[in-house]
Design an enzyme around this catalytic site. Structure first.
Site, PDB file in Angstrom:
ATOM      1  N   ASP A   1      -0.684  -2.434  17.847  1.00 61.29           N
ATOM      2  CA  ASP A   1      -0.282  -1.399  16.884  1.00 61.29           C
ATOM      3  C   ASP A   1      -0.407  -0.008  17.531  1.00 61.29           C
ATOM      4  O   ASP A   1       0.495   0.831  17.414  1.00 61.29           O
ATOM      5  CB  ASP A   1      -1.178  -1.510  15.640  1.00 61.29           C
ATOM      6  CG  ASP A   1      -0.938  -0.379  14.660  1.00 61.29           C
ATOM      7  OD1 ASP A   1       0.028  -0.483  13.884  1.00 61.29           O
ATOM      8  OD2 ASP A   1      -1.696   0.607  14.686  1.00 61.29           O
TER       9      ASP A   1
ATOM     10  N   GLU B   1      -6.522  -6.583   8.614  1.00 62.13           N
ATOM     11  CA  GLU B   1      -5.621  -7.661   8.172  1.00 62.13           C
ATOM     12  C   GLU B   1      -6.285  -9.014   8.380  1.00 62.13           C
ATOM     13  O   GLU B   1      -7.165  -9.159   9.239  1.00 62.13           O
ATOM     14  CB  GLU B   1      -4.343  -7.646   9.023  1.00 62.13           C
ATOM     15  CG  GLU B   1      -3.584  -6.348   9.006  1.00 62.13           C
ATOM     16  CD  GLU B   1      -2.773  -6.167   7.738  1.00 62.13           C
ATOM     17  OE1 GLU B   1      -2.426  -7.177   7.104  1.00 62.13           O
ATOM     18  OE2 GLU B   1      -2.525  -5.008   7.366  1.00 62.13           O
TER      19      GLU B   1
ATOM     20  N   LYS C   1       2.593   2.931  18.525  1.00 58.73           N
ATOM     21  CA  LYS C   1       2.550   4.355  18.159  1.00 58.73           C
ATOM     22  C   LYS C   1       2.649   5.252  19.391  1.00 58.73           C
ATOM     23  O   LYS C   1       3.408   6.223  19.387  1.00 58.73           O
ATOM     24  CB  LYS C   1       1.256   4.631  17.384  1.00 58.73           C
ATOM     25  CG  LYS C   1       1.232   3.927  16.033  1.00 58.73           C
ATOM     26  CD  LYS C   1      -0.169   3.930  15.460  1.00 58.73           C
ATOM     27  CE  LYS C   1      -0.231   3.261  14.110  1.00 58.73           C
ATOM     28  NZ  LYS C   1      -1.608   3.036  13.660  1.00 58.73           N
TER      29      LYS C   1
ATOM     30  N   THR D   1       0.837  -1.219   0.000  1.00 56.90           N
ATOM     31  CA  THR D   1       0.000   0.000   0.000  1.00 56.90           C
ATOM     32  C   THR D   1       0.864   1.259   0.000  1.00 56.90           C
ATOM     33  O   THR D   1       0.709   2.139  -0.850  1.00 56.90           O
ATOM     34  CB  THR D   1      -0.901  -0.015   1.259  1.00 56.90           C
ATOM     35  OG1 THR D   1      -1.624  -1.241   1.274  1.00 56.90           O
ATOM     36  CG2 THR D   1      -1.862   1.148   1.269  1.00 56.90           C
ATOM     37  N   VAL D   2       1.772   1.358   0.950  1.00 56.25           N
ATOM     38  CA  VAL D   2       2.540   2.605   1.106  1.00 56.25           C
ATOM     39  C   VAL D   2       3.615   2.719   0.023  1.00 56.25           C
ATOM     40  O   VAL D   2       3.806   3.789  -0.570  1.00 56.25           O
ATOM     41  CB  VAL D   2       3.168   2.685   2.519  1.00 56.25           C
ATOM     42  CG1 VAL D   2       3.808   4.058   2.716  1.00 56.25           C
ATOM     43  CG2 VAL D   2       2.136   2.425   3.597  1.00 56.25           C
TER      44      VAL D   2
ATOM     45  N   GLU E   1       8.144   9.658  10.259  1.00 54.77           N
ATOM     46  CA  GLU E   1       6.886  10.409  10.411  1.00 54.77           C
ATOM     47  C   GLU E   1       5.655   9.536  10.152  1.00 54.77           C
ATOM     48  O   GLU E   1       4.650   9.623  10.868  1.00 54.77           O
ATOM     49  CB  GLU E   1       6.876  11.593   9.429  1.00 54.77           C
ATOM     50  CG  GLU E   1       5.618  12.416   9.475  1.00 54.77           C
ATOM     51  CD  GLU E   1       5.356  12.997  10.859  1.00 54.77           C
ATOM     52  OE1 GLU E   1       6.164  13.825  11.313  1.00 54.77           O
ATOM     53  OE2 GLU E   1       4.360  12.608  11.502  1.00 54.77           O
TER      54      GLU E   1
ATOM     55  N   GLY F   1      -3.612   4.621   4.723  1.00 55.97           N
ATOM     56  CA  GLY F   1      -4.006   4.773   3.320  1.00 55.97           C
ATOM     57  C   GLY F   1      -2.809   5.146   2.473  1.00 55.97           C
ATOM     58  O   GLY F   1      -1.857   5.767   2.941  1.00 55.97           O
TER      59      GLY F   1
ATOM     60  N   VAL G   1       3.345   7.037  12.789  1.00 58.77           N
ATOM     61  CA  VAL G   1       2.259   7.384  13.710  1.00 58.77           C
ATOM     62  C   VAL G   1       1.263   8.293  12.991  1.00 58.77           C
ATOM     63  O   VAL G   1       1.638   9.325  12.446  1.00 58.77           O
ATOM     64  CB  VAL G   1       2.802   8.121  14.964  1.00 58.77           C
ATOM     65  CG1 VAL G   1       1.673   8.340  15.965  1.00 58.77           C
ATOM     66  CG2 VAL G   1       3.949   7.361  15.598  1.00 58.77           C
TER      67      VAL G   1
HETATM   68  N1  LIG Z   1      -0.978   0.801   5.046  1.00 59.16           N
HETATM   69  C1  LIG Z   1      -0.987   1.943   5.691  1.00 59.16           C
HETATM   70  O1  LIG Z   1      -1.897   2.753   5.508  1.00 59.16           O
HETATM   71  C2  LIG Z   1       0.120   2.291   6.650  1.00 59.16           C
HETATM   72  C3  LIG Z   1       0.011   3.467   7.429  1.00 59.16           C
HETATM   73  C4  LIG Z   1       1.073   3.822   8.272  1.00 59.16           C
HETATM   74  C5  LIG Z   1       2.172   3.000   8.369  1.00 59.16           C
HETATM   75  N2  LIG Z   1       2.218   1.829   7.644  1.00 59.16           N
HETATM   76  C6  LIG Z   1       3.411   1.000   7.775  1.00 59.16           C
HETATM   77  O2  LIG Z   1       4.063   0.965   6.509  1.00 59.16           O
HETATM   78  C7  LIG Z   1       4.703  -0.299   6.332  1.00 59.16           C
HETATM   79  C8  LIG Z   1       4.181  -0.941   5.030  1.00 59.16           C
HETATM   80  O3  LIG Z   1       2.786  -1.112   5.157  1.00 59.16           O
HETATM   81  P1  LIG Z   1       1.874  -1.544   3.918  1.00 59.16           P
HETATM   82  O4  LIG Z   1       0.473  -1.399   4.365  1.00 59.16           O
HETATM   83  O5  LIG Z   1       2.334  -0.868   2.688  1.00 59.16           O
HETATM   84  O6  LIG Z   1       2.228  -3.102   3.864  1.00 59.16           O
HETATM   85  P2  LIG Z   1       1.811  -4.165   2.727  1.00 59.16           P
HETATM   86  O7  LIG Z   1       0.785  -3.588   1.829  1.00 59.16           O
HETATM   87  O8  LIG Z   1       1.561  -5.442   3.424  1.00 59.16           O
HETATM   88  O9  LIG Z   1       3.172  -4.294   1.888  1.00 59.16           O
HETATM   89  C9  LIG Z   1       4.320  -4.890   2.413  1.00 59.16           C
HETATM   90  C10 LIG Z   1       5.340  -4.985   1.309  1.00 59.16           C
HETATM   91  O10 LIG Z   1       6.507  -5.604   1.849  1.00 59.16           O
HETATM   92  C11 LIG Z   1       6.898  -6.684   0.985  1.00 59.16           C
HETATM   93  N3  LIG Z   1       7.520  -7.752   1.766  1.00 59.16           N
HETATM   94  C12 LIG Z   1       6.931  -8.542   2.687  1.00 59.16           C
HETATM   95  N4  LIG Z   1       7.825  -9.426   3.149  1.00 59.16           N
HETATM   96  C13 LIG Z   1       8.975  -9.196   2.492  1.00 59.16           C
HETATM   97  C14 LIG Z   1      10.242  -9.793   2.510  1.00 59.16           C
HETATM   98  N5  LIG Z   1      10.484 -10.843   3.301  1.00 59.16           N
HETATM   99  N6  LIG Z   1      11.205  -9.285   1.704  1.00 59.16           N
HETATM  100  C15 LIG Z   1      10.944  -8.245   0.889  1.00 59.16           C
HETATM  101  N7  LIG Z   1       9.753  -7.647   0.822  1.00 59.16           N
HETATM  102  C16 LIG Z   1       8.778  -8.111   1.626  1.00 59.16           C
HETATM  103  C17 LIG Z   1       5.627  -7.148   0.320  1.00 59.16           C
HETATM  104  O11 LIG Z   1       5.969  -7.800  -0.910  1.00 59.16           O
HETATM  105  P3  LIG Z   1       4.866  -8.325  -1.970  1.00 59.16           P
HETATM  106  O12 LIG Z   1       4.211  -7.068  -2.511  1.00 59.16           O
HETATM  107  O13 LIG Z   1       5.637  -9.015  -3.008  1.00 59.16           O
HETATM  108  O14 LIG Z   1       3.938  -9.186  -1.193  1.00 59.16           O
HETATM  109  C18 LIG Z   1       4.890  -5.836   0.110  1.00 59.16           C
HETATM  110  O15 LIG Z   1       5.315  -5.210  -1.082  1.00 59.16           O
HETATM  111  C19 LIG Z   1       4.413  -1.103   7.587  1.00 59.16           C
HETATM  112  O16 LIG Z   1       5.448  -0.916   8.524  1.00 59.16           O
HETATM  113  C20 LIG Z   1       3.134  -0.447   8.119  1.00 59.16           C
HETATM  114  O17 LIG Z   1       2.977  -0.614   9.503  1.00 59.16           O
HETATM  115  C21 LIG Z   1       1.221   1.475   6.795  1.00 59.16           C
END
Ligand SMILES: NC(=O)c1ccc[n+]([C@@H]2O[C@H](COP(=O)([O-])OP(=O)(O)OC[C@H]3O[C@@H](n4cnc5c(N)ncnc54)[C@H](OP(=O)(O)O)[C@@H]3O)[C@@H](O)[C@H]2O)c1
Length: 430
Positions: free
Chosen positions: A203, A192, A207, A15-16, A131, A304, A134
């Protein structure tokens, strides 16, 4: 001005990561007045063949995020893999060891390993910024770390998990149970597949641990946080709380106390008219209380693609602009984890829900149990008896110590008429 290029490595294309790539592709010159162009030079994710809605065909692919971090073609690593350990931590360590700045959105990593990573970053003289960790798109970290430096922070409290806020809001609006709303949120991709980190409060605790460290001057101390999640909140609690003039929210709080800070995550009742009660759906909201400035309020999307990528981009801009500051509020070599306050127990009003057999004298017995613990009743609400012969009773207490309320709960649980252990939530002092 001659154009300079910063070559970014993006580990994690979920997502990010996808949001960040779209943003940089659209605005590679987003860093103001530096003449810098940001270029994505390498990417890494778990599956190279996975179909994505971003074009990554011109970037060098790395199966291993550590190799990406170490690549001589990368000037800055953005870690968007997630998880407190494993590949995210390994990649961040590798980048810092190689003397490269790191930007991450990973609250679990910073809350659980912030001090050792800060030491590494500061030994190498490179920034480590987080940044987006949180409140996603709302600048909570900058707010606490930079804007409040001239004040003396006393307390922080807020709603820091959009999934929990969405679940509680939807339960209230639709009358569906926790389990049904959670299942629907999972189906829609708002929660999730394994919801434990969100609904268990972990989580949120990551934060508030980070904000507490920035507010009160230590390193993050996740182990000292008291955590309870929303899985104990039933529809009846949401309804009864509403009838009493409250809304149940998962509240994260950090307060200065004797010798340290009290950091807690728990569902609490918030008065319906309070801004925290009015943050509905997946919104996040935060109150910050300073001795000089008084109370400040920040509200925004905590997650998001777009909002979180915006926060990551702001950190990239800070690195490029050369902003230099310790990772937390002081050189990491001299920091210790923020200690838990010695006067750790809370003091305040409580909401107690009981299920009792309908018998004469049961209210008197409940009152007596509370009196034994020296807890005074503020209000009491009884639902009509149903054909099971059992009746839910909800009461709120006058302010009391945590120990006294727990004592009262144990006396109530011992009553002959009690059908199940009483349920208790604090009424937020906000
Ligand atoms: N989503 C949000 O709105 C949000 C908000 C604030 C903070 N965050 C933080 O931002 C970070 C990313 O979140 P997200 O929601 O973008 O996560 P996500 O959608 O689950 O994406 C995770 C990414 O990491 C890759 N990955 C997983 N295991 C891996 C490994 N062993 N080696 C290399 N790549 C690997 C995945 O690969 P594949 O694509 O190939 O599966 C995917 O591209 C997290 O720390 C989360 O807590 C997210």
């Amino acid at each position: 001005m001659t154009e300079k290029v910063w070559r970014i490595g993006v580990a994690g294309l979920g997502t990010v990561g996808a949001g960040l790539i779209k943003f940089i592709q659209a605005r590679p010159d987003f860093v103001p007045a530096t003449g810098v162009r940001v270029e994505i030079a390498g990417v890494s994710a778990r599956s190279r063949s996975r179909k994505r809605d971003i074009d990554i065909s011109t970037y060098t692919w790395f199966d291993d995020p550590v190799a990406l971090a170490q690549s001589p073609d990368i000037d800055l690593l953005v870690e968007l893999v997630g998880g407190s350990d494993g590949p995210a931590k390994a990649a961040v360590e590798a980048a810092l060891k190689a003397g490269k700045p790191v930007v991450t959105a990973n609250k679990a990593l910073i809350a659980e390993h912030g001090l050792e990573l800060a030491k590494l970053a500061e030994e190498k003289g490179v920034p480590l910024l987080f940044e987006a960790a949180v409140m996603g798109g709302a600048p909570a970290v900058k707010f606490v770390r930079e804007a409040m430096l001239g004040d003396d922070l006393q307390a922080i409290s807020g709603i820091l998990n959009g999934t929990c806020n969405y679940i509680l809001s939807t339960m209230e609006q639709t009358g569906a149970s926790f389990a049904d709303v959670l299942a629907e949120a999972q189906r829609l991709g708002y929660a999730e597949a394994d919801p434990t980190a969100d609904v268990g409060g972990f989580d949120t605790a990551h934060k508030i641990t980070i904000l507490a460290a920035l507010a009160f001057g230590g390193a993050p101390n996740y182990a000292a946080a008291e955590i309870s999640g929303i899985d104990t909140v039933e529809l009846i609690d949401i309804r009864m709380a509403h009838d009493l003039g409250y809304r149940i929210k998962l509240i994260a709080s950090a307060e200065r106390g004797e010798g340290g800070a009290s950091v807690r995550v728990a569902p609490q009742l918030v008065p319906l008219t309070h801004p925290l009660a009015q943050a509905m759906g997946s919104l996040n909201a935060l109150f910050i209380e300073g001795a000089c400035v008084g109370r400040l309020f920040l509200q925004g999307p905590g997650a998001g693609e777009g909002p979180t990528a915006a926060a990551v981009s702001a950190d990239i801009a800070d690195v490029i602009a050369g902003a230099v500051r310790p990772v937390f509020q002081g050189p990491a070599a001299g920091l210790a984890p923020l200690p838990a306050a010695r006067d750790a127990g809370w003091h305040g009003k409580a909401y107690i829900r009981l299920l009792v057999r309908d018998r004469p004298g049961v209210i008197a017995a409940v009152s007596e149990a509370l009196a034994k613990a020296e807890v005074s009743i503020d209000s009491i609400l009884q639902r009509p008896v149903d054909d099971t012969g059992q009746v839910p009773i909800v009461l709120t207490t006058q302010p009391a110590s945590e120990a006294a309320v727990k004592d009262a709960l144990s006396h109530i649980a011992d009553l002959d008429a009690a059908v199940e252990p009483p349920r208790m939530f604090r009424i937020a002092h906000v």
